[in-house]
Structures are given as structure tokens and as C-alpha cells.
Design an enzyme around this catalytic site. Sequence first.
Site, PDB file in Angstrom:
ATOM      1  CG  ASP A  41      -2.320  -0.547   0.960  1.00  0.00           C
ATOM      2  OD1 ASP A  41      -2.586  -0.766  -0.323  1.00  0.00           O
ATOM      3  OD2 ASP A  41      -3.194  -0.544   1.711  1.00  0.00           O
ATOM      4  CG  ASP A  47       0.376  -8.512  10.124  1.00  0.00           C
ATOM      5  OD1 ASP A  47      -0.657  -8.566   9.021  1.00  0.00           O
ATOM      6  OD2 ASP A  47      -0.114  -8.188  11.539  1.00  0.00           O
ATOM      7  CG  ASP A  78       5.655  -7.564  11.811  1.00  0.00           C
ATOM      8  OD1 ASP A  78       4.777  -8.104  11.442  1.00  0.00           O
ATOM      9  OD2 ASP A  78       5.678  -6.923  12.861  1.00  0.00           O
ATOM     10  CG  ASP A  83      -8.321  -9.082  12.879  1.00  0.00           C
ATOM     11  OD1 ASP A  83      -9.365  -8.497  13.574  1.00  0.00           O
ATOM     12  OD2 ASP A  83      -7.130  -9.120  13.244  1.00  0.00           O
TER      13      ASP A  83
END
Lengths: 869, 72, 235
Positions: A313, A360, A362, A457
Amino acid sequence: MTLNPLSAYAWFTTRGAQRPVAWLFTLGVALAVLFLRLESPAWQALLAERQRLYPQLAGKRPSLGDPVRVLIQSLWLLLRRQPLPRQPGPASKAWRAVRGHWHTTRQRVQHYRGRLIDRLQQLPARYRASAFKQAASARLRGLSVFARWAFYGVLTLCAFGLALLCVTEPFGYLAQLMFICLLLGIAMLVRHMPGRFPTLMLIVLSTIISCRYLWWRYTSTLNWNDTTDLVCGVILLAAETYSWCVLILGYIQTCWPLQRKPANLPANPGHWPTVDLMIPTYNEDLAVVRTTVLAALGLDWPRECLRIYILDDGRRDAFRAFADEVGVGYIVRPDNKHAKAGNLNHALGVTDSELIAIFDCDHVPVRSFLQMTVGWFLKDPKLALVQTPHHFFSPDPFERNLGSFRRRPNEGELFYGLIQDGNDMWNAAFFCGSCAVLRRTALQSIGGFAVETVTEDAHTALRMHRQGWSSAYLSIPQAAGLATESLSAHIGQRIRWARGMVQIFRTDNPIFGRGLSLFQRVCYANAMLHFLAGLPRLVFLTAPLAFLLLHAYIIYAPALMILLYVLPHMIHASLTNSRMQGKYRQTFWGEVYETVLAWYIARPTTVALFAPKKGTFNVTAKGGLMEQGQFDWRIAQPYLWLAALNVAGLGFAVWRLFTGPTAEVGTVIVSSLWVVYNLLIIGAAVAVAAEVRQVRRAHRVQMHLPAGLVLASGHAYPCTLVDYSDVGVGLQLHQGLALKPGAQVRLLLNRGQREFAFQASVTRTVGQHVGLVFHDLSQQQRIDLVHCTFARADAWLGWHQQHEADRPLRSLVEVLKLGAVGYLRLVEHMPPWLRTWLRPLRALVHWLASYRPRTPRPIPFMNPVDRDA
Amino acid sequence: MKPGNADPADRSDDIAQLRQHLDMPDLNYQDISMLVGVQQALQRWPLLGESCRSSAQDGLLMPAPKREAVLP
Amino acid sequence: MTSLALHGVRGGLGRSALLAALGYALQGVGERVLLIDLCPDNLLGLHFNLPLEAREGWALAEREGRPYTDAVYEVLDGLCLMPFGNAPGDALHPAADAATWAARQVELAEHFDWLLFDVPQLPAATAGHCVETDVQVLVAEAEMASHLLLGRRPIERYDLLLINRYDPASRLQSDLLMVWRDLFRDRLPLQVVHRDEAFLEALACKAPLGHYAPQSLACRDVQSLAVRCLTRRQS
């Protein structure tokens, strides 16, 4: 030692005495030599022992106050008996006998207790093997279906009747005391039995006691005659009702964790489904994303069935270049609407695999991730989601600031270790945004990821459950990431979750609406209620002040009766939770976590409760570092105010104790104890706000893994890999092997049955510990390296085995100690202006304290008199 | 000859550790990265590829039949 | 008593040094070991500091009509060595056949836990070996010649494939090892001994590897080989 005035002057000046002082003291020495018989054995013995007898003067700069200190200490020494081996007198003989008796009794009691515990631990197994049980179950099986139902029905009815009686029957002091002793006795026995039925038993006992408490509070502790009393009382009662709800719902949610195992895949990988692995990113560093992508590239999944996409993004060129370089997909979209959920929805539109794995950027997946998770999708065609835990390899702010990393379960472990497993039992495990696999058709049936709230979520999972899809949770850490590194970022993240969950609670309430089973409603409701804990917690932190400051009777009952009701309620809840959650959260630590968050989530959740549409999305900042230790005053501020209020409350308590009516003494004391407890819990929250310095950018993961080292000379040595990060590793060599910084070596690492060699150079050596950095690694080697370290299938297994076992009482003491530490840290980190303000005061206190007499160390084997003789 | 527990290579086998952790000794795990590596090796070294193909026909050295599905 | 022999897919794979190191490792865990040199080269003794010109050996004793047990040296407590022997002038030839050694194994069984045979490299076409042992280890190196010769061996006869002088940094070696693991999975366990300069230096210093470089990687590999041998005997 010989004293003479000539050397005395030099002696004083070398120890830093000012000239006039040295002169004066030399004069004193001269006088002493003149008038005292210093060469006599008694004086000599005293002088020889001066370091021990006058510890406050040892090594101190001589100053004018010293004679006074000597005088005070001498008087103290004269008054105080020397710690010599004393001749036992008749009284102490008797005392010793009593102590001896007590000791043996205690030993005997402990012996019997041990035997009892052994018996209790064997009890369930013995019962299962007993003839009585066999006969009973045979008889039950022999009954007709109707008779069995009738039997169970009558049994349930009787149990309910009894429970109702236990909850509602009003008791006097003695009856209540007997009642709680009885229940506590049962609980103390039952908690030693292994297995799940004893846990259920504890739950039942705790539920009865807590219901009884709440019943009593509603029926007989509200003062309807006084408005202040009533308002304060009702507020407290509402908070307690909330806690009661969360407690009971929590029991239902986690009473029977499913502990699901992975399902085997078909032997032929050709039958495995295709997977799109999506890594949404917005503003994170490429260094963070790189490890994740490299790990994803090495996932053990047929290459033609796995497609990896970076969903950027941030639309950054570096990311596009990196994606091209390693050969993964790169997806951008024209706008940034709906943040992460929008990003994923856009990617859904341009991809087509059966399953979607989401990480994600990370969260580094381990290589077995897909083979562990996908099996269930093939077994259960209605399965929409498999979630795995979020594991963190760096300490979160709590762990770092309290120094509990890898010693104690962290904040998230309760959720991922127990609650999700409990949810799974009721088919209510929900999506946590990352480290999960979803079915595309399920997502399509609900129109993609939910975008209406800031926690897409949980909302997505809720919608899928409403559509009749099921979910699964696998409690195997198959990915790991960096924890938030500052307390403010951590709190920011929790605020977002809290706001989002409350938004869902308002806009798409799980309790109502169609499609969910009763227990799914319970699980979702509890997950959302949990985030409303802010206000009630603040009420508990200030409740005793209502009495101490405003003189409001918040619990309109005698102090003793309050204790007889409150204590068993708390003790049973602690015992039961310790039994159920001990492995995942130690008793009373929840109080600390909740207290830190309470103030910050209180406002956003309340706002979201009344205006669910408000609220913005904020990204959790990760991967940074704390340049220096600091105290987060902004975060701690509300708690300092609360602490100040409570201290004021203590002052009022003292005042009331002396001036108030004698009938209130008990209430004052109980309130004060509550205030002290609150103060210590607030102290613990303050302790978290003292941020510890974080030195390294790349966090080093501790590990213990055999490895090999090949030197340039061709000699090879085994060694142990003790830590690693994405740029280097630390090795433990054995004795006798010395390496110089700069030396070129090859590191051999194993993974599965394969061994890999990496060219590296030595950066530092400390004793037997050697640091290496890698260079000139090819693309494939970088993937291999990640797979030998972060992405090993066993990289994160067994972390909780290193945790200390939970013991409720010790845990309480530790939390209270932490509270005291919090105030100490507060003093340490005081701002400079306040410190300069307080410095004279501190100096005064120090100066006065230096006159305090000290007890000399005892001599272990002889005293001065013996030595002289 | 199965490797014993004292064998340090056993500790570094992550899949063996995973099986042990899960208490699932019969867990079916396919080391895909190794299968892919084998395919790449057979392509990289012509003689190796040739020998494996011919021995597969002879039936002397039987390569695992599962591999066909994982060709990159 | 367990007997073990290292067979090579070809010569020059460092089997004598491996056997010496294995014997030393087994002795290190308290086993009584006898190393028997069946190679006319008579090199095994040099790994245990026997003088270069020493001639005594079982083949010599046999030829001179003495009992073969005359040639047993106890080099360490619990570690014995039986060299092949060397005669001046004409070369000795392995006179004893498989049957003789089978009988001798039975005789030696009560004195030793392990009999380790250093067998000569025979042409692959030669049927059978000069001695039958309980454990048969096939030694190879991760290179193409070994790979091709390995394909011609009946691998069911062996208990273990030992890959000597392995260097994971070599792409060809790691590829070959990977292919072998795939080929022999479930059929033949593999054991790797890393390439290590210490192995070559050990012979130069006339000591077994475990004595010369106890900390080396190759020594650790040999130790895990020894552990495998022990677990195999227990099972």
C-alpha cells in the site's frame, strides 16, 4: 597499630580530610596519646577491630561530624550485646524445645501432606480402574435411552436445586464461615488431582461462591437511604457484575480446550490445493519484509501450487524491485481505502488460488506452516479458517521493562495458548489478521474481508461463522515476529483492538443476529466484553476512596462480613484460574496488564460503545529501537494521579482511624488494605512505564543448536549456535579454539537432513563466544540461511517449557514487589527540575542517616577477647 | 540403524523435533525443498541425471515415485 | 561381540584412518576393541604409533607357523591391534579366507566387544569378501565416481552408507548427498564425516583422530558413528 600525632596528620590528609579538620583531629590524637593508655591490650584490640566495629567510618573521608558518630556508635556498642554464642538460659531452653517440637510437627505434617497429595494425584486413575466405576457405567449403558435421560435430568435438577440453595441462602457469620471453609477445603483437595474433571469441579465451586457473593451484594449490601452511598455502591456493583460476567463466560470459554492436532495431507503432493500467500505492507522497512518473503519462498509446498504476493500500500519502488529480484508477485492498488482489509480485498480480486495464507510483513513463517495447517481444509469442506498463534521472538514492552522475557508467559500467551484453543472447542476460533489460512470460497461468500470496523480480522471470522462456515485453531507456533517495541505503541495497538471489538459489538452484535450457536455467541461476547474492562478496573482502583474520602458506604455491610464474602470469591477465582491458565498467564499478572491498559481503553471503548462509527485506523509501529532508557511520563501520568489519590486516601484513613467512631475501625482497616493493594498494582503499572534501553536494531534470538565451523586452514570444529538475527549469528566455541576478528570462516548449519555452508567473517570474540556476519550470500543461500534459523519448523516450539510454574501466592508476592519497584523507578527517573528541588532534602536525609549506629558484622569463629588471650 | 538420541544431528533435524513436540511420530511430512533441490541437481549435472534415469529403468536405484508431481 | 568392516566403493577413501578413529571412539566409551588389519599394505598400525619398520603381524605369524594371536598389540587399555605384518623380501598374501576368519571371530568373541576389520579394496567383480562381519559399512565420497560405482553395488548387503570427506560448501557434493538421501531413503541410513584437515594430520602424527584432534568436527562425526554402532548392537 600504633598511633602517633606525627603520622596522624598525614593519615588524615591522604584520606581527603580538609586541612583544619585534619589539624583538629591530629590534636585529638595527640591528646588521646597523652591521656589514654593506648598501648594497653584492650585499646589495641579495639583499634585492631575498628573497621568492623565502626563500619560507617571505614573508607570515609574524615569530617567534623565523625567524633559524634564515634560517640553514638560506641554508646550503641556498649548498650547492644555482642552477637556472641550465648549460654542458653532456662527460657531460651524452653523456647528451643518448643521450636524443636514445632519443627518436627511441621515435618510430619508436610510428610502427611505429601502422601495425601500423592494419593490425590493417583485418585482419578484409580477411580477409572475401580470396579465401582465399571459397574456403574455398565448399569448406565444397560438403561434405555429414556431412562438414561430421566436419570440425568433428575441429577441435573437436584444439582441445580442445591446450587440455588447455596447461592441464595442467607447465613450468619458462623454459618458463612463454615460454608466457605468447607468449599475451600474441597477446592484445596481437588486442585491436586490431575485431569479435566477436577478442573470442572473447581469451576463449579468458584461459580457457586462468586454467584453467592453477587447475590449477597445485590440483596443486602446497598444502602437505599443515602444517595451518595447508593450511587457509589451501584457503580461498584455494576463493575463487579461486569467482572462476574467475564469470569463466568471465561469459564465456559476455556473449560475444555480442544488442543487440535494437525491433519495429515494426502501422500501425493499433486493433490494438494493451491495457495496464495499474501504479505500486506504499508510503511514497514524492506529489511523487515525481506526476511518474511525469503522464509515464504522456502515453504515446503509444491512450487507450482504456491504463489507469493507482496501487497504494497506504500507503492514503493524498492519493494517492486525486490519482488522482481526474488520472483514473487507485487500488487498495488490505486487507492488506500479501508487500509489492510481493503488491500487484501483488492488482492483477492486479482488472484485465484483455493486457499489464502496471510502474514503481516513482520511475521516470518516457518517452513512447515502450510503442511501443518492445510490438512484440515481437505478433511472438512466447511472449514473456512485455520489460525495459528502469533509468536514473538523479541520481548514486548512488558517483558522488556519488567525483565521477564522467556521466563514468564507474556500478555498474548493466554489468548493464543488457552482462549483460542477453548474457542476452537465451540467452533468459535477467530481470525487474528495474520499467520492464518483462509478458504477463498468462504471469503467470497461474505463479500471479502470486513471493512466496517478497525479490527477486520475478528469481524471477518464472525461473518463466516454466521454463514455456517467453521474455523480451526492450531496451537503450534508456526510463525514469529517482532513485538511492539515501545509501551506507547503497544497501548496504541490495544486501543485499536478494543475500539474495533466494541464497534463490532455495537454494529454486528454476536449475542443477537442469526447463524451462531449459543456457545459461539458466548465466545464472541466474551472476547468483546473483555475489552470493556477499562472502566470497571478504574472503578476498582478508586472504590475504597469513596469511603475514605467521601464517607460513602459502598458496601453496606459489616467489615467482617465483607471479608467473609469477598475473600473466598477472590481465592476461588484465583485458584481456578491458576489451574486453568497457570501455564499461559501467572496469577495476578492479568491485573497488571489490565491496569496499564485500563485508563487508555476506557475512553475509546466507551466512545465506540455509543458512537461506533467514529474512530480511525492506526498502524502499529514496529522494528524501531529505543535509543536510551527513559520514563514514559505521558503514559504513566494517569497512574501517578491515581496513586496520588490513593495516597491521599491513606492519609484520610489515618485521620478516620483516630477521629472516627470506633465502630468504623474495621471498615477503615479493610479499606486501607484495599488501597494499599491498589497502590501496589498501580506501582506495577508505573514500573512498566520505565522503558529499558534497546541496543540492537536486529533482535537476536536465543537458540541452542549444534553447528560446525570450518576455518580457512581446512580444520573444522563443532560449535553451538547460541543466537541469531537476520544479519549475523553468535556461536559458542569449546575451550582451546581461538579466532581473531576478521578471520574468514564457513559456518555449517543443519536443517532437516540437509546441511548448508555459509561464508562469514568473525566480528568479535568474547571468551568462547564468537560473533559472525555473513557476506556475499547468493539469493538461494539467503533463503537457506533464513530456513536454518527463523524458519526452522522447530524454531519456536517449547518456549513455554522454560517458564516457571505458576504458584498463586508467590505470584501475588512478586506482583506486589513489582509495585514497590515501580515507585523506586519513579524516583530514579524523576525529572531534573524535581530532582534539584528534592536534592537538599535527600542530602539532609543522607547526612542524618550517616549518624545512625550500625550493628557490626559478627566474627564467625572467635571474638576479640579470645584472640587477645 | 536409526540415529540414537545422543546423535547431535538428531537435535538439528527440525522436522524430527516437530514430530516429537506434537507427539505424532507418524506425521506425514514432505520435505519439498529437498525434492525441488534433487530435481535441480539432476538438471544441473548431466551425468547425474543420466545415471538416475538409467538406473530408474534398471530398477536398481529406484527414485521416489512421488517426485513427479512437484516438478517446478 | 560385534564385528564390523568398512568396505569402499573404490580405493583411497580413507577407510583405514576412519577405522582407526572409530576404534578409538568405541574404546573411549568403554568398549573392548580389536582392530584387525587385513590389508597387505599394513598401514593400520601406523595410526597407533607402531614403528614404520615393525614387521610383526598375523600374516607373518601364520606363515612362520605361530598362532595368529601372537601379533596382538595392546595399544591402549581396552584397545588392541592386530597388524597384517610385513616380511622382508617377498610380499605376504592374505592366506586366510572367510571361513578361517569366521572361526577366529568366535575364538575372539569372549575377549572383545568389537572386532573392526580393515579389509583390502577388492575389484567390484570379485564375489564375496575375505571376511563376513555383523555390520557392513559402505564408504563413499560425494563425487561422481562414487555415485556411479554405488549404482553397481548391491546396497541391501550394507547397514550404513558412510560419506567421508564431505564438504557442504561444494555444490556438487551437497547435491549428490541430497540425491542419495532421496534415493536411499528407508533403505540405507546415511552417516556423514566432514572433510577435516585434522584427519590427514592425524596419520602424519601417527595417532588416531580422536587422540590427535579430540575437538575436531570429524572426530564428533566419528563419535556419532560410534553411537550408531552401539545403538545398532543394542537393538
